[in-house]
Every structure is written in C-alpha cells, then in structure tokens.
Write a protein that holds these residues in place. Structure first.
Motif, PDB file in Angstrom:
ATOM      1  N   ASP A 246       0.886  -1.243   0.010  1.00  0.00           N
ATOM      2  CA  ASP A 246       0.054  -0.048  -0.169  1.00  0.00           C
ATOM      3  C   ASP A 246       0.892   1.266   0.107  1.00  0.00           C
ATOM      4  O   ASP A 246       0.283   2.270  -0.027  1.00  0.00           O
ATOM      5  CB  ASP A 246      -0.990   0.135   1.232  1.00  0.00           C
ATOM      6  CG  ASP A 246      -0.401  -0.326   2.364  1.00  0.00           C
ATOM      7  OD1 ASP A 246       1.057  -0.468   2.358  1.00  0.00           O
ATOM      8  OD2 ASP A 246      -1.026  -0.367   3.729  1.00  0.00           O
ATOM      9  N   SER A 249       0.534   3.207  -3.307  1.00  0.00           N
ATOM     10  CA  SER A 249      -0.895   3.961  -3.554  1.00  0.00           C
ATOM     11  C   SER A 249      -1.316   5.011  -2.591  1.00  0.00           C
ATOM     12  O   SER A 249      -2.059   6.019  -2.864  1.00  0.00           O
ATOM     13  CB  SER A 249      -1.874   2.791  -3.601  1.00  0.00           C
ATOM     14  OG  SER A 249      -1.985   2.114  -2.434  1.00  0.00           O
ATOM     15  N   ASN A 250      -0.779   5.066  -1.278  1.00  0.00           N
ATOM     16  CA  ASN A 250      -0.954   6.185  -0.137  1.00  0.00           C
ATOM     17  C   ASN A 250      -0.210   7.289  -0.071  1.00  0.00           C
ATOM     18  O   ASN A 250      -0.270   7.427   1.135  1.00  0.00           O
ATOM     19  CB  ASN A 250      -1.958   5.318   0.784  1.00  0.00           C
ATOM     20  CG  ASN A 250      -0.921   4.657   1.575  1.00  0.00           C
ATOM     21  OD1 ASN A 250       0.343   4.630   1.229  1.00  0.00           O
ATOM     22  ND2 ASN A 250      -1.287   4.002   2.593  1.00  0.00           N
ATOM     23  N   SER A 255       1.646   0.900   5.586  1.00  0.00           N
ATOM     24  CA  SER A 255       1.003   0.260   6.840  1.00  0.00           C
ATOM     25  C   SER A 255       2.043  -0.801   7.647  1.00  0.00           C
ATOM     26  O   SER A 255       1.822  -0.749   8.712  1.00  0.00           O
ATOM     27  CB  SER A 255      -0.220  -0.329   6.494  1.00  0.00           C
ATOM     28  OG  SER A 255      -0.034  -1.313   5.601  1.00  0.00           O
TER      29      SER A 255
END
Lengths: 463, 294, 297
Positions: A246, A249-250, A255
């Motif tokens: 992730d 994409s963020n 995370s």
C-alpha cells in the motif's frame, strides 16, 4: 551580595519569560506566521493572466548542473513576454533549510524539485505541493507530446492527481574499470539486460579474480562495490519487499514494514557477505580512506566494478583509467534490477502564479530544451525519449550503444527509488546508516540489528 | 616586528628584559612550538599544493603531496568559472562595514557594562549573554520573517546593519578588558573635568589597543567566512559573497568537486585576513603604557 | 554609593549600552520570542503553529536520540574546553616572550582560524585517514595500529575534539591581548622578592588575565554546547550516532523532520542549561577573577 544579585537576575528573567509566554499563548489563536497574507509583488492570489508582467521563482541547487537553467531564461522570456523568471539558489547542504525558511516567511518559490534530503513523498505529505491536475486539464498538456513515458508520469501521480512533471531520469548502472579487467584477463561484463549469464554470482566470481588485498593499501584492490541504492532498498534487489504494497498507493506511508523478516535478513546477509565472507568488496572504512575528499573510491582505480547512479558518468572523462558501463547483474528479482531516480519539477502550494510556473515547466521539458540541456548541464539525463539519443552519445570514451542498452534495460527492469516515494525518508536513511554501521565492522550481525531497525522504521513512519 | 632577543631599548616599556640564559625549559618549549607550528601550517600546505594540481591528479590514490605539474592556470580559471572579482568586492564591503560597526557599537556598550554599576545592569548583561545561547537554526525562520518585513531581502543590510548595534560576543570580550583598567585613571580624568564620553574615547580606547585589534580580526573573519546568513538573504548572483560562490563547487551531489579551484579560491580568500592580522598583531607587541601612567 | 552617584551610574550605563539595547529590541527580541512561542506549539513550517502546551518539552525526555545528543555534547564540552584553554594559554605565554621569529609563530598559530572551512576539511580527510593519514603514521612509529578515527564510533568524537584544538589560535590571541595588560612593574617587583617563574605566573600573571580567562571559559562552554558544523560536514552525526551533537539533533528535527516546534523547545532547554552553567561559572569566578576597576571592589 553577588549571590543575591544573580538570584534577582534570574527571577527577573524568569518573570519576563513567563509574561511573554502568557502574552503569546493568549493570542495563539490569532494570526500566525504561516498564514500571513502573501506580501510583496502586489497582486492578489489570482494568477495575472491579464497581460501584466509576473515574476516566477525557480528554486534550485547552486551548482553548475542545476543553475544552467539561467541560460535558458532569455529565450523563454522572449517567447513569454509577460513572464519573468528568477532563479533562487542554495548550496546542497542548505537547500532544505532555506526552502523551509522561504515558505515559512511567505516567500515561497513557485517551481522547485526535491533536491535536498527529503523526497517527493515528504513534500506531498507535508502538503507543500500544488495539485497540477486542473492546470493540466485546462492547458491540455499531454505527456506524450513531450515524449515523457507514461510510466514516469505515474511516479508523481497520487490517487489520479498529478503533483510533478518528470524532467531528468538517472538510472542505476554498473561502471567498471577496463584496465583492471584487462589485467586480470576477465572479459567485460555485458551491457545487455537480456544476457542471462550475467548474474550476481557471476559478478562475485569475476570480482574474486580482481581482488587483491595487501598490507600496502596502495596495492590493495577490490573486485566490486555493490552500493545498490540506499540501504533500506537493497532487499528489493533479491526480490524481497520490505515495505508493504500500500506504500505506493497512499502517498508513501506504508501500513507495515518487514525489516526483521527472515527473507530481508537473508538478503542483507548476502550483501554483507561480499565484505565479510567473500571479501571481494571493501569495508566502508577502506572505501572512505581511499576515496578521501572525493567521496568515491571507484574514481581512484582501486575497484573493478561499482554499482552506482548514472550521474557518475558525467565525471568519467577525468578518471585515470578506461571506463565501461554494464548492466546490473540479475540477483533473483526478475522484475527489478535497476533503481530509477526520476526528478520532477514541482509547483509549490505557495505559488502565486501557478499557470505561469506551469508554462516554464512545459518549456523545460520540451523536446528542444531537453536536448539543449544535456550539454548545458554537462550531462543531465533527460526523461524525454527523443533527447535521450543525444544523451547516450554525450560521454567520450564510452560506447553510446552500451549507454543506450543500459538505460533501456534499466527502464525495463527499473523501480523508482524509495527515497522519492516514502515519507520521512531522510530520517529513515539516517537511521539505517547509523544502525547498520556495526555490521560493517563485524561488531554485530544482521540478525542482531534488524529487529531494532524494524522498530525504528515504524516509529519514524508513524511520526 | 622585533625578533631579536631582548637587548637594548625596546619599543615599549611593558616589554622588559628577560632572562638571557637559555635553559632546558626554553629549549623544550621552543621545540614544542616548532612542532605545533608545523601542524598549524599543514592546512596552508594542503591548500596551496591542491590549488596547483590538475583535475586528474586529484583522483589519484595515494594522493600526491606536491603537484606533478604545477597548474598555475588554475589561478586564471577561477575568474572564468566564478564571478570571482565581484564576489570578492561584495565580501570586502560587507566585511569592512561589519568591522567598523562592531568596533564602534561594541566598544560603547562594553564600556557601559564595565564602568557603571547601574540598576539592572546584571539583568541586561545576562540577557545579552543569553542571546548567544540560542542556536542559530532556532531563530533562523523568525529572523528571516523580520528582515523580510523590513524589505531587506536580497540586500546587504541584514549582513551589515545588526553589527552597528553591537554583537554580544564582542561586547562581552571588551567588557572584560575595560574592567581591568584601573579606577585611578578615570578618577584622574574626572578631576580634570573630562566628560564620560571623552574618558571612553581618550582613556579607555587608547589603552585597549590589543583588545580592539582582536575584535576587529574576529569580526572580520566571522563576516568573511559566514555562509549561512548570505545564503539565506541574498538571491541575486551579483550580490553573492565569496563563501556562497565557493559553496557552489561542492554543491552537486553528482559531480566530484573541483578541489583545485576550491583551493585556489581559498588561497585568494585568505589574503585579506592575513594582511589584517599582520597589521593587527603588531598591537600585541606595543602593549599598553600602563606602567608609564601609574 | 550615594543615591545621587547611583543615579548617575545608572544613567551613564544605559546611555552607553543603549545602542545594544536598541539593536536587541529591533533585531533579536522578535526572533527570540517567536522561537519561545514555537516551542509550545506543533509547527511544521507549512501550516500555522498549533498550541500544544508543554508537549514538546515532555516529549524530549522520552526520546533516546535526545539523550544520546546530551551525552555526546556534555562529553565533548567537558573534555575539549579545558584542553583548548590550556593550549591557548600555554602558547600565549610562550609567544609573549621575546623569542626569535615571534611574529611568524603568532601568525602560524592563528593560521587555521583564518582559512575557510573547506580548506580545513581537506586537511582532516588526510590527517584522520586510517591508512595513509598523519596520525596513524606517527602512531606506527611506536608500533601502534591507529584507530579509524572519524569512521570509528569509539574515536569519532575524539577526532572532532582534536580538530577543535587547531582553533586554539583564537584563544591564544585573546590571552595575548590580555597579557599586554600585565604591568611589567609587578613582574619585576615579584622577581626582586625572589619569586620563581611559576609563582609569578600564579600570583601576578594569572590574576591579571583572569577576566580574559573567564571570558574564554564562558564562551567555550556556550560554543561547545552548540557544536554543529563539524558534525554536519565531517561525520553527519555518525558513525552509529557517536557524534550526534545536541544542535545536530536540533537541526535534524527542524529541517529534516519539519518540526520547528519541537526543535525550538530543544533550543530553549539548551538556553536554560547553558545559562545555569554560565551563572555557576560566574558565581565561582567572583572569588577569583580580578577586576582592576569598574567600581566593583
């Protein structure tokens, strides 16, 4: 007597500071430095498209390979009579502090790039960057018109919003010392990424033939220095991903991270074994001793191969030996072998004239200027695929066909450098350098160090 | 400069006849002096030697001590690479004005702290010291905002004007020296009807030659080598100072710095300081004529 | 002191220090108060500061890099400041004598303080080079294999201390200036009394230059608590945090971590600690520092 006086002085000082604190905390809800209205230029927020002359500031590093843009300004201003371009410069070491001071002082530059320690993700997460999507839509800008590959445009696009236009692309490649290969009668490594015989193990084998350790440091030489990107990224080379998916994409906030996983530890061991077990690579201490003030031991001719960024090509004319370029050998990750360092042009949120700034950016990435810039900058690699042909021919003594192959292979097997993509990167990098140091000297093992690193990476990311 | 061991009449009464006999302690200390001098002059050697090397030679390992071939052309090249003359002038203007400002204002304030026991003098003194205890990075941003509000960005003003209001370091330094002047001198002055300002000018200043010379040297070197402030406040290339120009040589992460040119610049940059020091250090020989007054 | 005399003293004191007070109010007060205010806020430079009370101050006590930086800085200060002072004083005494080539020696001693930082860094790269450097070469005469200096976590801090000794020339200049104020009549008188060299130094010279000594001690403490450039240029706080100085930590917090609030809090803690040190030194010095005048007696 004296004692009393000092006591009194302190009491006074204390009282004053208390008063000040009270006074200040009382008005803390009020206006702050950050949102003081932009002063100076005398026009309000709106980008002055009404024909009046506007000045935009391009903030960059004060070094020849960056300030060459000053030479492009007359031509640009002639084509855009309503825009004046000013270049604001700082030495590398002061790049970040000056940028932050300018922004805090309400004097934000319009255009810049992440030339300091912090990367794109940091700027993005601190909310420093202007979303270019609307300007791009209004303008009708298409990357393909500027020969910018779509893959590269994606690097600085977060959740379909574009925040940067790529301008230069450095890749990771292997430089080798032809003289040392000749002396050891080892054939040169290939520049073709599809040559399947060129593997990490083959590299170690070749390196062994060139390594010669002696008590006399002047006679000592090593086969390879495998400094593939920054430390945290190296497991990727062996096909292990330390940051969770992730991340990409963020906006560079993973995370999870897996720096204490057995795979990551195995990957690091493989690299440290080059120094500690195979002994074909020098210790940091040796590299630094030999590199001295130049910072790179390869240039002294004491290393057979080095894995480094394509920026090293620029100085290769001066090296006291013949230089070749080769592909980074295959290490077990069949998708990623080269790290790409794509530098974007960014517009800062504090810009008062984003449209004019975008005109300037478009000018800088145009075919003609990209080509001109190669020579002006002394060999900066363009993202523009047309101009790239000129770039491949730029380096005397190195076969353009090899440079081209290495570049094209690198793009095919490339991954954008983490330092541009992960938040708080400069702290992560600092921490890695310091925590891994004892492994290099043999005081600690990878297994001992990685749990601490894992813990600290998470702390820094959460910050 | 008198380099002859004390014999005959000397330049000032404070220098008295010393032992003529050479003893073990003197020899040992002289030897220590020579070794230290060697260590202290090493940077000079490295500077000059590096400044005459070719770019290629700089990459060699082990490094050469003396250049293989002496590249005097490096000294011409610096003027082609950098706007060196202009930067030199800028640094000189800023440096000289800083020294003038610092000397005037610091000597005044230091006299106030040293000679008078006014109400609150300790408070102001400690406050002054405390201004030196906050590290620069902590006040950089608000200071920038301040000068920006004054509309002083991209001018020499932020680099010069504050010096005319005294620098804490130099005030403290001069205060220590003014405090050592005997009260009797000033009592005598007062009896003669001197104004306080005249006592400052005609008693305190003339007797503090070495201290004032020290302040001049320190203030000049500080301004001359300062990088952070000009980097922050100057934008136009034609206003850049020497350290700013020189930093551009080491600013590319992607190129090996042209050390030879950097050292040419360093050698040339050193000249005014050496000249200033050579003049100022004579004040330490002349000494103070305290004994004559007493 | 009579009332009138005290008023006169106050008047003249303020008159003379007024340029500084004015400069302080115009140029220093706002930055200082701002940084104090920032220290109670969460301020990332981009967004306006948010008031968070004492959070920054409490945070640092739980931060291990903060404690590391404290240890490094205190060690550096306590070892290097006394040595710097002794060296400076020693050379000043030597070069205050009438020895041959005195002017040359004085200039040479002060030389490293005159050259630019980059020129000095070239020298350090060579001196501390583990394999071809001067130090390890000299050590090898005695059969000692020298350490890696700047690249060794155990020795990097000492290397930085040694670097600071090259700046002893500045201190020497100050002492020299002070020594010019020692009346030769006093020295002669002591000699006639049969005092030895050491006694003369202890009883005559030292008290006379004690104000300069005090100055250098206080400035040495203030400066070495703020060591930054050497760590930034030569070691980047490493290896393994061994040169992670207080102000290096502060700088990193401000400009790498974008935490101007937290770094301002660090600055104010430093200010308070250094202020206490200074006050302590001043208090002890009252007994020993000899001021000739100033109505202090």
């Amino acid at each position: 007597m004296k004692r009393k006086r000092i006591k009194k002085t302190f009491a006074l000082l204390l009282a004053t500071s208390m008063l000040v604190v009270l006074a200040l905390s009382g008005c803390s809800g009020g206006k702050s430095v950050g949102d003081v209205a932009p002063s100076g230029e005398g026009d309000s927020g709106k980008s002055g498209s009404s024909g009046e002359k506007v000045t935009i500031t391009h903030y960059t590093i004060d070094s020849e390979d960056r300030t060459f843009i000053e030479k492009l300004i007359p031509d640009f201003e002639a084509k855009h009579p309503n825009i004046k371009v000013k270049v604001e410069k700082a030495p590398y070491e002061q790049f970040d502090s000056k940028l932050q001071t300018l922004i805090a002082g309400g004097k934000s530059p319009d255009v810049t790039s992440h030339y300091g320690y912090g990367g794109f993700a940091e700027y993005y997460n601190k909310d420093m960057l202007l979303d270019l999507s609307d300007i791009i839509k209004e303008d009708g800008f298409k990357a393909s018109d500027y020969s910018i590959p779509d893959d590269l445009m994606k690097i600085y696009t977060v959740k379909d919003h574009v925040y940067g236009i790529p301008v230069n692309m450095y890749v990771t490649l292997m430089l080798y010392n032809k003289d040392m290969f000749d002396a050891a009668k080892v054939p040169y490594p290939p520049s073709d990424y599809e040559d399947k015989s060129w593997t990490f193990d083959k590299m170690v084998e070749d390196a062994k033939k060139m390594t010669h350790v002696s008590d006399d440091i002047a006679k000592t030489q090593y086969g390879v220095d495998f400094t593939w990107s920054e430390r945290d990224m190296r497991p990727l080379y062996f096909g292990v991903e330390p940051y969770s998916q992730d991340t990409w994409s963020n906006g560079g906030v993973p995370s999870e991270t897996h720096f204490d996983s057995p795979d990551v530890i195995a990957a690091y061991n493989k690299l440290f074994n080059l120094i500690l077990k195979d002994k074909v690579s020098p210790t940091t201490e040796w590299s630094k001793s030999v590199a001295g003030q130049n910072g790179d031991a390869f240039v002294t001719g004491k290393l057979g191969m080095t894995v480094s960024g394509s920026w090293s090509l620029a100085g290769s004319n001066d090296f006291p030996f013949k230089v070749g370029v080769a592909a980074v050998p295959a290490g077990g990750n069949d998708k990623v072998r080269s790290v790409l360092f794509v530098d974007p042009l960014l517009i800062l949120k504090g810009s008062k004239h984003p449209k004019e700034a975008f005109e300037w950016i478009k000018y800088l990435v145009s075919d003609e200027v990209q080509e001109k810039s190669i020579d002006l900058s002394g060999g900066n690699p363009p993202v523009n695929t047309k101009a790239a042909e000129t770039y491949y021919k730029h380096f005397d003594g190195i076969d353009p066909a090899d440079v081209k192959k290495v570049y094209e292979g690198a793009v095919k097997y490339g991954f954008e450098s983490y330092n541009h993509l992960i938040t708080n990167y400069s702290q992560i990098n600092d921490m890695f350098i310091n925590e891994m140091q004892p492994i290099d000297t043999g005081h600690k093992t990878v297994e001992e160090v990685m749990p601490t690193i894992q813990k600290k990476v998470m702390e820094i990311i959460k910050r | 400069m008198s380099t002859i061991p004390a014999a005959g009449p000397t330049a000032s009464p404070s220098v008295t006849k010393r032992r003529r006999k050479v003893d073990g302690v003197s020899i040992a200390s002289f030897a220590a002096l020579i070794v230290t001098t060697f260590l202290m002059l090493l940077p000079l050697f490295f500077m000059v030697s590096t400044s005459l090397k070719s770019k290629k030679e700089l990459l060699r390992f082990p490094p050469t001590f003396l250049p293989d071939s002496w590249q005097w052309s490096n000294y011409k090249e610096i003027f082609e690479t950098l706007n060196f003359g202009q930067m030199y002038m800028n640094s000189l203007i800023i440096g000289i004005l800083t020294v003038v400002g610092t000397l005037l204002s610091s000597a005044l304030a230091a006299y106030g702290f040293a000679r008078y026991r006014g109400k609150g003098s300790n408070f102001w003194f400690m406050l002054m010291l405390s201004t030196m205890m906050l590290p620069y990075p902590a006040i950089m941003i608000p200071q920038f905002i301040l000068f920006s509000k004054l509309n002083w960005l991209d001018t020499f003003l932020p680099l010069i004007v504050p010096a005319f209001f005294g620098s804490a370091y130099n005030i403290f330094l001069l205060r220590q020296f003014f405090s050592t002047l005997p009260d009797e001198l000033f009592d005598a002055g007062r009896i003669d009807g001197c104004s306080e300002f005249r006592m400052w000018r005609q008693i305190a200043l003339p007797l503090s030659g070495p201290a004032l010379a020290t302040v001049a040297i320190f203030a000049f070197i500080y301004s001359w080598n300062d990088l952070l402030t000009p980097v922050l406040y100057l934008s136009s290339s034609d206003k850049f100072t020497l350290p700013v120009g020189m930093s551009s040589f080491t600013s590319s992460r992607f190129r090996i710095p042209p050390w030879h040119l950097l050292m040419v610049a360093s050698v040339l940059a050193m000249l005014p300081i050496v000249a200033l020091f050579a003049v100022a250090q004579k004040r330490f020989v002349e000494g103070i004529v305290l004994t004559g007054i007493k | 002191m009579t009332h009138r005399e005290s008023r006169r003293q106050t008047f003249y004191m303020y008159l003379f220090i007024s340029p500084w007070i004015l400069g302080f109010l115009v140029f220093a007060l706002y930055p200082i108060l701002s940084s104090l205010y920032y220290s109670f806020t969460d301020y990332d430079i981009i967004h306006p500061p948010k008031f968070v009370g004492l959070a920054n101050y409490t945070e640092m006590f739980h931060n291990d890099l903060f404690w590391k930086s404290v240890v490094v800085t205190v060690r550096y200060t306590f070892i290097s400041v006394p040595i710097q002072l002794l060296l400076a004083l020693g050379f000043a005494l030597l070069l205050n004598q009438k020895i041959p080539f005195r002017g040359f020696f004085r200039t040479a001693m002060y030389f490293p303080s005159m050259v630019s930082g980059v020129a000095m860094s070239l020298l350090w790269y060579w001196i501390f080079n583990p394999s071809i450097g001067l130090f390890n070469y000299v050590l090898s005469w005695f059969g000692i294999k020298g350490p890696a200096w700047l690249m060794s976590p155990d020795y990097a801090l000492y290397a930085l201390m040694i670097m600071s000794f090259w700046a002893a020339g500045s201190g020497m200049i100050l002492f020299l200036a002070g020594l010019q104020g020692v009346p030769s009549s006093l020295v002669e008188a002591a000699k006639l009394d049969g005092a030895g060299r050491f006694r003369i130094f202890l009883n005559v010279t030292l008290p006379m230059i004690s104000p300069v000594l005090l100055f250098q001690l206080i400035m040495g403490v203030i400066d070495s608590f703020q060591v930054f450039t050497q760590a930034y240029v030569m070691t980047q706080g490493g290896p393994n945090y061994s040169t992670w100085f207080y102000v290096y930590n502060l700088y990193t917090s401000a400009f790498k971590e974008y935490r101007a609030g937290y770094s301002s809090a660090l600055a104010w803690v430093l200010l308070i600690v250094v202020m206490l040190f200074t006050a302590l030194i001043m208090k002890f010095s009252n007994r020993y520092v000899h001021y000739e005048g100033g109505g202090r007696k």
